[in-house]
Design a protein around this motif. Sequence first.
Motif, short mmCIF file in Angstrom:
data_model
loop_
_atom_site.label_atom_id
_atom_site.label_comp_id
_atom_site.label_asym_id
_atom_site.label_seq_id
_atom_site.Cartn_x
_atom_site.Cartn_y
_atom_site.Cartn_z
N ASP B 202 0.82 -1.21 0.00
CA ASP B 202 0.00 0.00 0.00
C ASP B 202 0.85 1.26 0.00
O ASP B 202 0.33 2.36 0.10
CB ASP B 202 -0.97 0.01 1.18
N ARG B 273 -6.91 -1.50 6.37
CA ARG B 273 -5.97 -0.51 6.90
C ARG B 273 -6.65 0.85 6.81
O ARG B 273 -7.13 1.22 5.75
CB ARG B 273 -4.66 -0.50 6.11
N ARG B 274 -6.71 1.54 7.92
CA ARG B 274 -7.47 2.78 7.98
C ARG B 274 -6.51 3.95 8.00
O ARG B 274 -5.71 4.11 8.93
CB ARG B 274 -8.31 2.78 9.23
N TYR B 275 -6.55 4.73 6.95
CA TYR B 275 -5.73 5.95 6.87
C TYR B 275 -6.64 7.16 6.93
O TYR B 275 -7.83 7.05 6.64
CB TYR B 275 -4.95 5.96 5.56
N PRO B 276 -6.07 8.31 7.25
CA PRO B 276 -6.90 9.53 7.23
C PRO B 276 -7.47 9.79 5.84
O PRO B 276 -8.48 10.47 5.70
CB PRO B 276 -5.93 10.63 7.63
N TRP B 277 -6.83 9.29 4.82
CA TRP B 277 -7.28 9.61 3.46
C TRP B 277 -8.03 8.47 2.80
O TRP B 277 -8.36 8.53 1.63
CB TRP B 277 -6.08 9.98 2.59
N GLY B 278 -8.29 7.43 3.54
CA GLY B 278 -9.04 6.34 2.93
C GLY B 278 -8.85 5.03 3.66
O GLY B 278 -8.05 4.92 4.58
N VAL B 279 -9.60 4.05 3.23
CA VAL B 279 -9.55 2.74 3.86
C VAL B 279 -9.15 1.71 2.81
O VAL B 279 -9.71 1.68 1.71
CB VAL B 279 -10.93 2.38 4.46
N VAL B 280 -8.18 0.89 3.13
CA VAL B 280 -7.73 -0.13 2.19
C VAL B 280 -8.29 -1.46 2.62
O VAL B 280 -8.08 -1.90 3.75
CB VAL B 280 -6.18 -0.22 2.17
#
Lengths: 389, 585
Positions: B202, B273-280
Amino acid sequence: MSQVATANAEPIGITNLPNQRYKIVSKEGATFTVMLAGESGLGKTTFINTLFQTLLIPHQDNRNRFSKPIKKTVEISIVRAELEEKNFKLRLNVIDTPGFGDNVNNKNAWQPIVEFIDEQHSSYMKQESQPTRTGAKDLRVHACLYFIRPTGHTLKPLDIEAMKRIGTRANLIPVIAKADTLTPNEMLEFKKRIRAIIEAQNIRIYSPPIETDDQAAAEHAKQLIESMPFAVIGSEEEFEVDGKMVKGRRYPWGFVEVENDQHCDFRKLRSLLLRTNMLDLILSTREIHYETYRGLKMNGEVGSESPSKDSKRKSVDKFVDNPEFIEEEKRLKRYFAEQLRNEDQRFKQWKQNIHTEKNRLNHDLANLQGDMKRLEEEVTSLKQEKGYE
Amino acid sequence: MPNASTLFKRQKDMKRGIRFTMMVCGCSGTGKTSFVNSLLDRNILPHRFQYQNLGSEGSIPKTITYSNLNGAMANAADLGQKFDAELANQEPGIAITETSVEIVDEDDSRLQLTIVDTPGFGDNLDNSLCTKEICNFLEQQFDLVLAEETKVRRNPRFEDTRIHVCLYFIAPSGHGLRELDVDGMKKLSKYVNVVPVIGRADSFTRTELINFKRNINDDIERFKIPVFQFTSDEEEDDPDTVEESRFLQQLQPFALVTSDETATINGVSTRVRRYPWGVVDINDTTVSDFPVLRSVLLGSHLQDLKDITHDYLYENYRTERLSAVADLKGDFPFESGETEPPSMSNLAAIANSKSMQKFGRVGVAADDAASAFSSGTVRHTAVETDDIEAVSARLANTSITEEDGEAGAPKKQVIKSMLLPERPNLETQNSSGSGAPDLLRTRSGSAYSLQDDEELKSMTDTSEKGIEDSAKNQYSPSITSSRASQNQVVDTRRLRKISETVPYMLRHQTLVTKQQKLEDLERKSAIGLAKRAAELEKKAMELKLREKKLRAKMAARQVSDAASTRSAQTLTERSYIEGDDAVVD
């Protein structure tokens, strides 16, 4: 009395001194040297291109990779550039260190980097002591960005050793590369660990001075210190977001903005490097790191008899002190001794063989002689028989 | 389509449960632990430094072996348990750990999965130890099976601990393979199916990932790394399998996105995987090859991997090992491999070749001399031509028998060369015995050769094997042919013995290597201790010196104090005296 008089009268113009200085400085421009250290593949090149918003360093050509052997040595590559913003010129030197940490055995991989920093100090010192020193070349490293792999675990021994050595010679700024692979929680934990290691291992990193007279600046500096090591993202591409062109990385699952404080510390690091603390970086290099080097060198040279002899010794020292050469020497010596022993053993073996052979042959001979005597006796007895007959 | 026999096998396997052993290998922080947890869909393995928040399902891996370069007895697996900033600069060495999990499928088939982890890989300054250690471990597993196979009475409960697949995690650098990757994969692929995977995929955008994959494939091709290939037979297999294997092959290396965090997306439970800009979503095939690899490992290619391990990798190893043992050379491939000289000009080779040449020439000269000698003596004694022929024939005979005899040939040559310096002596003897009749002479000659043979035999029997070997090595060119013929004769006998000796041999070897390792460790730690002791002593000395100095200073001050008071006293006295004088005056 007199003070009051000058205050009341028309200003004579000493207050213009800073302005004069400003003019001179803006005409001269400034020199700034940044060093990039860290393993390959951490986005060092991309970062520097993002920082200055130009394609300063071209990316390594993938086709050229095949011409090089897989075992690499740490190289030092220097890129010089002149940047101009609102008529102010900045002579920028970017020092890259490709190949660092790429090998199986990375012992002393930091040696070329450390040596380079020392060499710049010494060459500047030499130039300073020349009769004409106006055109002195200055490549002293003002800031060294050390890129850390975003493992989320801890620093490697290689990172720690390298940072320890760089930290005492230049302004070290640790940077977590490719910050978009760690979730906020992981990043928090990772930063905490790195800070703990930096504390425990006595790694000297650059921290911006906190000016007590300026509230806002002090606040800003505090913020910068708190966010060390900086987590950064680099990107050379721009995308359109809400009608504006924004640098960032476009993933299938979202868009990461480089200049977004929620996503990374890029803006903070840029502020530290360029906007607020560049002068401090340059000055502290001169006042702290260069001075310590100079002091050490001067002290070292006090005892020597003549400068020429000393310089010769220095160059020899460079080879004598280099741990790589020492190791090589040891290995060769060991190998030589082993070979010698083996050969010795072989010769001994031969000698023994020869000895046993000799004994055996002598034994044979004795036997033969015995045989012959017996036979001769037989012959004589036979002859006697014959003669008798 | 599986045929009857494999079906039967599968049924049997189902009852017992399939055993599968998987190794994850790669630098720390490339997502090995997350991968295992995602693969099993349970948080089995604890993350580094997070052993305390281990879930109820988790288990701490069992450490099998560990070793360290600098002699510290630290275990890389233990080092990973809790975070210690003070020790962070120490090289962790390498450990090999093992975790066993049982997976029960919906249709009640069981899978006994063992996961072997290698914490510390790539974390050291000098990582050459890592691959060596792992290779040793893999070799040991093969040895265990080999020893079991050759046993007369086999253990029915023997557990096969061979590793069936090794997932090599490539750090997501975006450039290509590094030296460690190339070296590691190359060495490991001798013992195990190596499947290269990209950890933390990622961190790449789509184009970057495509480029990175291409670079890796280029590197694999350029360095000829024998990684696992998804192959199929276009003529025999059905089009689906062909298509599938082609698809998998072009997907390699698998780009993995893995996570410990579960979430529900569109009503389906998955890991993200949780990011501030999106979720994978890790099960999204457009961004991650994880689901593909999962089905390959635990489904479609599980048996394939096992078969290749047994039929190809293990078989190769077995052949090599047994032929090494059968040679009874005393030195084994891995041992001889260790003593390679540094990159200097190969002194030994030069010396060897020179001495060999010289020796060869001496040998030839001796041969010539010997023949001249024999003919000379023959002429000297003036026998008829028949007799000469008889002598030469006999001589030839003896030489032939000698060559047939074990290791006879080399000794013969040595003897001939040894003969040279003694020749004048012999001749005088001959001349002294000139009156001897020709018949007797030939007899004595034959007697000589007979004796020669006997003595040779006794010598070869009694002499050390090492001498024999060295002799063989020195005269190898002339001997190889005779050796080959020997081997054929002896092979059957030796092979019969192998089944008896191999297990012991292997055990002996492992013991020897273990002992060596321990000795090494001991020596290193002893050196470390000595150093520390010396340092402490030095410190003590310094402290003592300082104490002495302080004492001296104290004493000096006391003295000076006393002196000053005394001088003051004298002054006052003198003034008194003066005063007295004044009074007197």
